[in-house]
Design an enzyme around this catalytic site. Structure first.
Site, PDB file in Angstrom:
ATOM      1  N   ASN A   7     -11.120 -10.887  -5.783  1.00 57.26           N
ATOM      2  CA  ASN A   7      -9.757 -11.070  -5.782  1.00 57.26           C
ATOM      3  C   ASN A   7      -9.043 -12.546  -5.104  1.00 57.26           C
ATOM      4  O   ASN A   7      -9.633 -12.191  -3.484  1.00 57.26           O
ATOM      5  CB  ASN A   7      -9.244  -9.544  -5.117  1.00 57.26           C
ATOM      6  CG  ASN A   7      -7.890  -9.726  -4.934  1.00 57.26           C
ATOM      7  OD1 ASN A   7      -6.924 -11.027  -5.597  1.00 57.26           O
ATOM      8  ND2 ASN A   7      -7.238  -8.760  -4.574  1.00 57.26           N
ATOM      9  N   ARG A  95      -9.513 -10.105 -10.641  1.00 55.92           N
ATOM     10  CA  ARG A  95      -8.263  -9.046 -10.274  1.00 55.92           C
ATOM     11  C   ARG A  95      -7.280 -10.865 -10.550  1.00 55.92           C
ATOM     12  O   ARG A  95      -7.561 -11.821 -10.069  1.00 55.92           O
ATOM     13  CB  ARG A  95      -8.239  -8.311  -9.016  1.00 55.92           C
ATOM     14  CG  ARG A  95      -6.715  -8.247  -9.137  1.00 55.92           C
ATOM     15  CD  ARG A  95      -6.593  -7.307  -7.767  1.00 55.92           C
ATOM     16  NE  ARG A  95      -5.166  -7.585  -8.163  1.00 55.92           N
ATOM     17  CZ  ARG A  95      -4.423  -6.532  -6.826  1.00 55.92           C
ATOM     18  NH1 ARG A  95      -4.511  -7.883  -5.909  1.00 55.92           N
ATOM     19  NH2 ARG A  95      -2.832  -6.583  -7.392  1.00 55.92           N
ATOM     20  N   HIS A 184       0.305  -2.609  -9.690  1.00 52.47           N
ATOM     21  CA  HIS A 184      -0.639  -1.587  -9.565  1.00 52.47           C
ATOM     22  C   HIS A 184      -1.325  -1.485 -10.891  1.00 52.47           C
ATOM     23  O   HIS A 184      -2.169   0.037 -10.765  1.00 52.47           O
ATOM     24  CB  HIS A 184      -0.146  -0.871  -8.523  1.00 52.47           C
ATOM     25  CG  HIS A 184       0.105  -1.123  -7.443  1.00 52.47           C
ATOM     26  ND1 HIS A 184       1.279  -0.689  -7.097  1.00 52.47           N
ATOM     27  CD2 HIS A 184      -0.197  -2.425  -6.441  1.00 52.47           C
ATOM     28  CE1 HIS A 184       1.602  -1.326  -5.406  1.00 52.47           C
ATOM     29  NE2 HIS A 184       0.902  -2.353  -5.271  1.00 52.47           N
ATOM     30  N   HIS A 212       1.659   5.681  -6.442  1.00 54.27           N
ATOM     31  CA  HIS A 212      -0.209   4.524  -4.856  1.00 54.27           C
ATOM     32  C   HIS A 212       1.451   4.542  -3.982  1.00 54.27           C
ATOM     33  O   HIS A 212       1.996   3.415  -3.381  1.00 54.27           O
ATOM     34  CB  HIS A 212      -0.284   3.538  -6.233  1.00 54.27           C
ATOM     35  CG  HIS A 212      -0.692   2.039  -5.437  1.00 54.27           C
ATOM     36  ND1 HIS A 212      -2.144   1.979  -5.292  1.00 54.27           N
ATOM     37  CD2 HIS A 212      -0.091   1.313  -3.878  1.00 54.27           C
ATOM     38  CE1 HIS A 212      -2.353   1.094  -5.276  1.00 54.27           C
ATOM     39  NE2 HIS A 212      -1.053   1.005  -4.249  1.00 54.27           N
ATOM     40  N   GLY A 214       0.852   2.563  -0.577  1.00 50.18           N
ATOM     41  CA  GLY A 214      -0.112   2.394   0.677  1.00 50.18           C
ATOM     42  C   GLY A 214       1.037   1.089   1.188  1.00 50.18           C
ATOM     43  O   GLY A 214       1.698   1.272   1.224  1.00 50.18           O
ATOM     44  N   ASN A 215       0.305  -0.167   1.521  1.00 50.82           N
ATOM     45  CA  ASN A 215       1.584  -1.460   2.022  1.00 50.82           C
ATOM     46  C   ASN A 215       2.532  -1.684   0.657  1.00 50.82           C
ATOM     47  O   ASN A 215       3.871  -1.560   0.999  1.00 50.82           O
ATOM     48  CB  ASN A 215       0.993  -2.726   2.484  1.00 50.82           C
ATOM     49  CG  ASN A 215       1.785  -2.962   3.778  1.00 50.82           C
ATOM     50  OD1 ASN A 215       2.695  -2.869   4.173  1.00 50.82           O
ATOM     51  ND2 ASN A 215       0.533  -3.907   4.417  1.00 50.82           N
ATOM     52  N   GLY A 216       2.233  -1.734   0.023  1.00 46.51           N
ATOM     53  CA  GLY A 216       2.867  -1.662  -1.270  1.00 46.51           C
ATOM     54  C   GLY A 216       2.915  -0.428  -2.297  1.00 46.51           C
ATOM     55  O   GLY A 216       2.138  -0.112  -2.357  1.00 46.51           O
ATOM     56  N   ARG A 245       8.790  -4.190   1.761  1.00 47.86           N
ATOM     57  CA  ARG A 245       9.447  -4.769   1.113  1.00 47.86           C
ATOM     58  C   ARG A 245      10.122  -3.420   0.183  1.00 47.86           C
ATOM     59  O   ARG A 245      10.297  -2.848   0.681  1.00 47.86           O
ATOM     60  CB  ARG A 245       8.642  -4.592  -0.372  1.00 47.86           C
ATOM     61  CG  ARG A 245       7.760  -5.947  -0.318  1.00 47.86           C
ATOM     62  CD  ARG A 245       6.682  -5.837  -1.541  1.00 47.86           C
ATOM     63  NE  ARG A 245       5.283  -6.227  -0.530  1.00 47.86           N
ATOM     64  CZ  ARG A 245       4.428  -5.488  -2.479  1.00 47.86           C
ATOM     65  NH1 ARG A 245       4.902  -5.394  -3.560  1.00 47.86           N
ATOM     66  NH2 ARG A 245       3.359  -5.658  -1.937  1.00 47.86           N
ATOM     67  N   GLY A 334      -4.059   4.010   1.062  1.00 41.07           N
ATOM     68  CA  GLY A 334      -3.332   4.798   2.015  1.00 41.07           C
ATOM     69  C   GLY A 334      -2.550   5.718   3.044  1.00 41.07           C
ATOM     70  O   GLY A 334      -3.292   6.786   3.464  1.00 41.07           O
ATOM     71  N   ILE A 335      -1.141   5.185   2.443  1.00 38.52           N
ATOM     72  CA  ILE A 335      -0.622   6.587   2.566  1.00 38.52           C
ATOM     73  C   ILE A 335      -0.894   7.784   1.461  1.00 38.52           C
ATOM     74  O   ILE A 335      -0.359   8.394   2.100  1.00 38.52           O
ATOM     75  CB  ILE A 335       1.286   5.992   2.409  1.00 38.52           C
ATOM     76  CG1 ILE A 335       1.743   4.810   3.481  1.00 38.52           C
ATOM     77  CG2 ILE A 335       1.623   7.571   2.957  1.00 38.52           C
ATOM     78  CD1 ILE A 335       2.423   4.214   3.681  1.00 38.52           C
ATOM     79  N   GLY A 336      -0.724   7.461   0.715  1.00 39.19           N
ATOM     80  CA  GLY A 336      -0.621   8.960  -0.060  1.00 39.19           C
ATOM     81  C   GLY A 336      -2.306   9.843   0.191  1.00 39.19           C
ATOM     82  O   GLY A 336      -1.876  10.530  -0.797  1.00 39.19           O
ATOM     83  N   GLU A 337      -3.342   8.461   0.063  1.00 43.82           N
ATOM     84  CA  GLU A 337      -4.067   9.714   0.441  1.00 43.82           C
ATOM     85  C   GLU A 337      -4.400  10.016   2.144  1.00 43.82           C
ATOM     86  O   GLU A 337      -5.628  11.503   2.224  1.00 43.82           O
ATOM     87  CB  GLU A 337      -5.295   8.626   0.084  1.00 43.82           C
ATOM     88  CG  GLU A 337      -5.671   8.262  -1.222  1.00 43.82           C
ATOM     89  CD  GLU A 337      -6.856   7.145  -0.267  1.00 43.82           C
ATOM     90  OE1 GLU A 337      -7.643   6.780   0.552  1.00 43.82           O
ATOM     91  OE2 GLU A 337      -6.336   6.296  -2.261  1.00 43.82           O
ATOM     92  N   GLU A 388      -9.962   0.092  -5.778  1.00 46.48           N
ATOM     93  CA  GLU A 388      -9.519  -1.565  -7.137  1.00 46.48           C
ATOM     94  C   GLU A 388     -10.881  -1.731  -8.024  1.00 46.48           C
ATOM     95  O   GLU A 388     -10.918  -2.351  -9.029  1.00 46.48           O
ATOM     96  CB  GLU A 388      -8.411  -1.990  -6.963  1.00 46.48           C
ATOM     97  CG  GLU A 388      -6.965  -1.261  -6.782  1.00 46.48           C
ATOM     98  CD  GLU A 388      -6.321  -1.775  -6.580  1.00 46.48           C
ATOM     99  OE1 GLU A 388      -5.877  -2.440  -7.198  1.00 46.48           O
ATOM    100  OE2 GLU A 388      -5.142  -1.720  -5.273  1.00 46.48           O
TER     101      GLU A 388
HETATM  102  P1  AMP Z   1      -2.883   0.218   1.886  1.00 53.44           P
HETATM  103  O1  AMP Z   1      -2.399  -0.881   0.829  1.00 53.44           O
HETATM  104  O2  AMP Z   1      -3.091   1.248   0.160  1.00 53.44           O
HETATM  105  O3  AMP Z   1      -4.929  -0.357   2.307  1.00 53.44           O
HETATM  106  O4  AMP Z   1      -2.838   1.228   2.822  1.00 53.44           O
HETATM  107  C1  AMP Z   1      -2.433   0.679   4.422  1.00 53.44           C
HETATM  108  C2  AMP Z   1      -1.187   1.535   4.689  1.00 53.44           C
HETATM  109  O5  AMP Z   1      -1.617   2.739   4.191  1.00 53.44           O
HETATM  110  C3  AMP Z   1      -1.207   0.929   6.101  1.00 53.44           C
HETATM  111  O6  AMP Z   1      -0.125   0.227   6.431  1.00 53.44           O
HETATM  112  C4  AMP Z   1      -0.222   2.555   6.376  1.00 53.44           C
HETATM  113  O7  AMP Z   1       1.067   2.146   6.917  1.00 53.44           O
HETATM  114  C5  AMP Z   1      -1.280   3.290   5.638  1.00 53.44           C
HETATM  115  N1  AMP Z   1      -2.042   4.566   5.751  1.00 53.44           N
HETATM  116  C6  AMP Z   1      -3.575   4.262   6.490  1.00 53.44           C
HETATM  117  N2  AMP Z   1      -3.613   4.780   7.159  1.00 53.44           N
HETATM  118  C7  AMP Z   1      -3.231   6.226   6.907  1.00 53.44           C
HETATM  119  C8  AMP Z   1      -3.160   7.601   8.276  1.00 53.44           C
HETATM  120  N3  AMP Z   1      -4.205   7.745   8.479  1.00 53.44           N
HETATM  121  N4  AMP Z   1      -2.093   8.408   7.840  1.00 53.44           N
HETATM  122  C9  AMP Z   1      -0.897   7.466   7.750  1.00 53.44           C
HETATM  123  N5  AMP Z   1      -1.114   6.175   6.777  1.00 53.44           N
HETATM  124  C10 AMP Z   1      -1.643   5.779   6.427  1.00 53.44           C
END
Ligand code: AMP
Length: 402
Positions: A7, A95, A184, A212, A214-216, A245, A334-337, A388
């Site tokens: 990537n 990617r 995504h 999804h 995450g940050n995005g 964003r 990140g947030i969803g999981e 991914e």
């Molecule tokens: P990603 O882009 O999928 O890597 O997600 C990153 C984002 O996930 C971070 O900026 C956090 O806001 C969020 N995140 C990661 N771990 C946690 C957690 N344990 N609880 C809540 N949010 C999380």
């Protein structure tokens, strides 16, 4: 069979080496600060296993070619590497962010494919040139190895015109390709496939909403296994509230900011992409910090959480309306999981549509894919970790096997 997944960003190369028989990661790493005074490579061999070992190299990395050569040196290191030499790599997956309307699926890279990725640079001026840098360098170093482009946009090419057209003069679509593309896609397709397995039926028979966060952030309505609508648009700025964003805003905002604050277009673009979303609302873009601040009584943080989860709920409701029947809602990234509060708030009040969350299961922390709705919930709710790199590797395997 070992695959090398790349990537490539404008000043970075993220990579994994995956052993495909077991789908295990042999090495993962990141080269960053390419072109700066001192670059950095962080490599982890056998991540998540007892044999895990990490190494960091800091030295000038003038360009992507030297970055890639450094990665290869680390991967083939006699004592610390994971492969004997580069001939052990049997395919490479890249990617690529924007495939425009040219790519409905992953594809073997040929000179024509490279031309088509270039043709789509106006749609992704920051990402596609960086992805092409990675492709060019890998083609030079691994001249004999099949290389596959996996596009963020390809999964969404099944959207019908009613979902992808903006209500603008149609010449803007016909001449300038202005439309919704969505992003995504690799993640949405991956978790949809995993969800179908958990539901015990073919993906082609599943109606799903994949979320999804995450940050995005993006959400996709999937009908019979195919994307029929998605929240990111022509660029990855539309839709949900993201880390930095804005997601949806009134398009007249640009004129307002120009006329009232004298802002130029570039400054407005930076504001919407880098200074907005959760960060704009409360000064923080990491959800973990936001929760801590909410607990400490920070009203702005509470509002940011509320704005994000309200927008999620609105989109889920809209996608339930367009799908009619929904087998599952899937939270990922990140947030969803990880974030039970965001999941619960995003589904709040949707019981009348058949969404019945199991509060206890939702709160349980786990790394595995799991169902978090009540047994009798007509719409099942899942948490499915996205991967991914593995999704790209599986795409590469499909293309290479023909
Ligand atoms: P990603 O882009 O999928 O890597 O997600 C990153 C984002 O996930 C971070 O900026 C956090 O806001 C969020 N995140 C990661 N771990 C946690 C957690 N344990 N609880 C809540 N949010 C999380």
């Amino acid at each position: 069979m070992k695959f090398f997944i790349i990537n490539s960003g404008s000043s970075s190369i993220k990579y994994q080496v995956i052993e495909m028989e077991t789908e295990s990661v042999l090495a993962t790493g990141l080269v960053e600060r390419i072109g700066e005074e001192v670059g950095r490579l962080k490599n982890t061999c056998f991540p998540g296993t007892p044999d895990e070992r990490e190494s960091v190299i800091e030295q000038p990395i003038p360009d992507h070619y030297s970055g890639m050569m450094l990665v290869i040196a680390v991967l083939t290191d006699k004592d610390k590497g994971v492969i004997g030499d580069t001939s052990e790599i049997s395919a490479i997956g890249h990617r690529v962010v924007h495939g425009g309307e040219d790519f409905h699926a992953s594809t073997r890279i040929t000179p024509e494919v490279i031309e088509a990725v270039k043709h789509n640079i106006p749609l992704a001026p920051l990402h596609n040139p960086a992805n092409l840098d990675g492709i060019r360098v890998a083609m030079e170093i691994f001249a004999q190895v099949p290389q596959v482009a996996v596009f963020d946009t390809a999964f969404h090419q099944t959207m019908p015109p009613r979902a992808f057209m903006y209500a603008l003069p149609s010449s803007l679509y016909e001449q300038d390709r202005v439309r919704r593309y969505g992003f995504h896609g690799t993640s949405h397709r991956f978790v949809a496939g995993e969800c179908a397995r958990m539901l015990g039926k073919p993906l082609a028979e599943c109606n799903l909403i994949t979320v999804h966060l995450g940050n995005g952030c993006s959400m996709t309505a999937i009908e019979n296994g195919r994307s029929i609508d998605t929240s990111l648009g022509m660029t990855p700025l539309e839709g949900l509230v993201m880390g930095t964003r804005s997601g949806d805003v009134d398009p007249a905002l640009h004129l307002f900011l120009k006329q009232n604050k004298g802002m130029e277009l570039e400054a407005i673009d930076a504001l919407l992409n880098k200074e907005s979303g959760l960060k704009g609302l409360c000064g923080m873009n990491d959800m973990r910090d936001i929760h801590k601040a909410v607990e400490a009584g920070d009203a702005r943080a509470a509002m940011a959480l509320d704005v994000q989860t309200y927008r999620n709920r609105k989109y889920i409701g809209a996608y339930m309306a367009v799908l009619g029947r929904v087998d599952g809602i899937v939270f990922t990234a990140g947030i969803g999981e990880n974030d039970a509060i965001v999941r619960a708030e995003s589904l709040k009040g949707l019981e009348f549509l058949g969404v019945r969350l199991d509060a206890a299961k939702n709160k349980q922390r786990a790394k595995e894919a799991r169902c978090i709705s009540l047994e009798d919930s007509p719409v099942r709710v899942f948490v499915i970790p996205t991967n991914e790199e593995l999704a790209i590797a599986r795409e590469v395997a499909n293309v290479v096997r023909g």
